[in-house]
Design a protein around this motif. Structure first.
Motif, PDB file in Angstrom:
ATOM      1  N   UNK A 221     -22.663   9.469  47.114  1.00  0.00           N
ATOM      2  CA  UNK A 221     -21.651  10.332  47.715  1.00  0.00           C
ATOM      3  C   UNK A 221     -21.423  10.063  49.204  1.00  0.00           C
ATOM      4  N   UNK A 222     -22.241   9.215  49.808  1.00  0.00           N
ATOM      5  CA  UNK A 222     -22.123   8.967  51.245  1.00  0.00           C
ATOM      6  C   UNK A 222     -21.150   7.841  51.545  1.00  0.00           C
ATOM      7  N   UNK A 223     -20.416   7.987  52.661  1.00  0.00           N
ATOM      8  CA  UNK A 223     -19.531   6.922  53.105  1.00  0.00           C
ATOM      9  C   UNK A 223     -19.488   6.910  54.626  1.00  0.00           C
ATOM     10  N   UNK A 224     -19.061   5.793  55.160  1.00  0.00           N
ATOM     11  CA  UNK A 224     -18.934   5.656  56.608  1.00  0.00           C
ATOM     12  C   UNK A 224     -17.598   6.235  57.058  1.00  0.00           C
ATOM     13  N   UNK A 225     -17.646   7.076  58.087  1.00  0.00           N
ATOM     14  CA  UNK A 225     -16.442   7.668  58.646  1.00  0.00           C
ATOM     15  C   UNK A 225     -16.178   7.174  60.066  1.00  0.00           C
ATOM     16  N   UNK A 226     -16.679   5.979  60.374  1.00  0.00           N
ATOM     17  CA  UNK A 226     -16.443   5.399  61.694  1.00  0.00           C
ATOM     18  C   UNK A 226     -14.941   5.217  61.888  1.00  0.00           C
TER      19      UNK A 226
ATOM     20  N   UNK B  67     -19.888   7.637  40.825  1.00  0.00           N
ATOM     21  CA  UNK B  67     -19.115   6.394  40.847  1.00  0.00           C
ATOM     22  C   UNK B  67     -20.060   5.330  40.279  1.00  0.00           C
ATOM     23  N   UNK B  68     -19.865   4.996  39.008  1.00  0.00           N
ATOM     24  CA  UNK B  68     -20.835   4.133  38.327  1.00  0.00           C
ATOM     25  C   UNK B  68     -20.913   2.723  38.914  1.00  0.00           C
TER      26      UNK B  68
ATOM     27  N   UNK C  69     -24.421   1.067  40.162  1.00  0.00           N
ATOM     28  CA  UNK C  69     -24.899  -0.225  39.663  1.00  0.00           C
ATOM     29  C   UNK C  69     -25.161  -1.180  40.832  1.00  0.00           C
ATOM     30  N   UNK C  70     -24.269  -1.188  41.803  1.00  0.00           N
ATOM     31  CA  UNK C  70     -24.443  -2.029  42.986  1.00  0.00           C
ATOM     32  C   UNK C  70     -25.688  -1.623  43.773  1.00  0.00           C
ATOM     33  N   UNK C  71     -25.902  -0.328  43.939  1.00  0.00           N
ATOM     34  CA  UNK C  71     -27.083   0.157  44.663  1.00  0.00           C
ATOM     35  C   UNK C  71     -28.366  -0.244  43.954  1.00  0.00           C
TER      36      UNK C  71
ATOM     37  N   UNK D 246     -21.745  -1.500  32.295  1.00  0.00           N
ATOM     38  CA  UNK D 246     -20.570  -0.660  32.499  1.00  0.00           C
ATOM     39  C   UNK D 246     -20.767   0.639  31.752  1.00  0.00           C
ATOM     40  N   UNK D 247     -20.219   1.697  32.313  1.00  0.00           N
ATOM     41  CA  UNK D 247     -20.319   2.993  31.657  1.00  0.00           C
ATOM     42  C   UNK D 247     -19.161   3.855  32.143  1.00  0.00           C
ATOM     43  N   UNK D 248     -18.365   4.344  31.205  1.00  0.00           N
ATOM     44  CA  UNK D 248     -17.259   5.236  31.554  1.00  0.00           C
ATOM     45  C   UNK D 248     -17.828   6.652  31.632  1.00  0.00           C
ATOM     46  N   UNK D 249     -18.187   7.065  32.850  1.00  0.00           N
ATOM     47  CA  UNK D 249     -18.818   8.371  33.025  1.00  0.00           C
ATOM     48  C   UNK D 249     -17.816   9.515  32.910  1.00  0.00           C
ATOM     49  N   UNK D 250     -16.534   9.199  32.849  1.00  0.00           N
ATOM     50  CA  UNK D 250     -15.530  10.253  32.702  1.00  0.00           C
ATOM     51  C   UNK D 250     -15.346  10.671  31.242  1.00  0.00           C
TER      52      UNK D 250
END
Length: 133
Positions: free
Chosen positions: A8-13, A49-50, A54-56, A74-78
């Protein structure tokens, strides 16, 4: 910091257009086994966000001993109906990577600017400097 939190974290620079997902630089990881809560996991998976998860997992996997369990490519989590049909082994693997693996020390790195956000004692510091606001 759990991988669940990382998701859930993102950069807000200031000026950042692609500050998600953050890359992970590991200094110390910890794994703390917990009991799988299937209902809890099934309620939270649609919010994940699957591809970012996966990347993490790929970024930290070289630092895990014992190795992390495999999760689906792959996984459709929706698709809630599809999630209900997942076997317990897959659910357990997803639960483990989301909730049992902790980044204790390291950095979260903005993929756009390269800004490094420290993680100390499991707590990510996402506070921006004055010139980044």
């Amino acid at each position: 910091m759990r991988l669940f939190t990382h998701n859930f974290l993102k950069s807000n620079v200031k000026g950042t257009e692609k500050g998600y997902p953050l890359n992970i630089e590991v200094a110390e990881l910890q794994v703390e086994e917990s009991t799988v809560d299937k209902q809890f996991l099934l309620k939270l998976l649609p919010k994940i966000n699957y591809p970012a998860l996966k990347s993490a997992v790929m970024q930290i996997s070289n630092h895990c001993e014992p190795p992390l369990p495999a999760i689906p490519e792959e996984l459709d989590v929706s698709d809630g109906d599809r999630l209900m049909t997942l076997d317990f082994r897959t659910l357990s693997s997803l639960y483990k990577v989301l909730f049992d693996v902790y980044l204790v020390e390291g950095f979260l790195i903005c993929p756009d600017t390269g800004r490094r956000f420290p993680v100390k004692q499991r707590i990510p510091n996402m506070i921006l400097h004055e010139d980044e606001i």
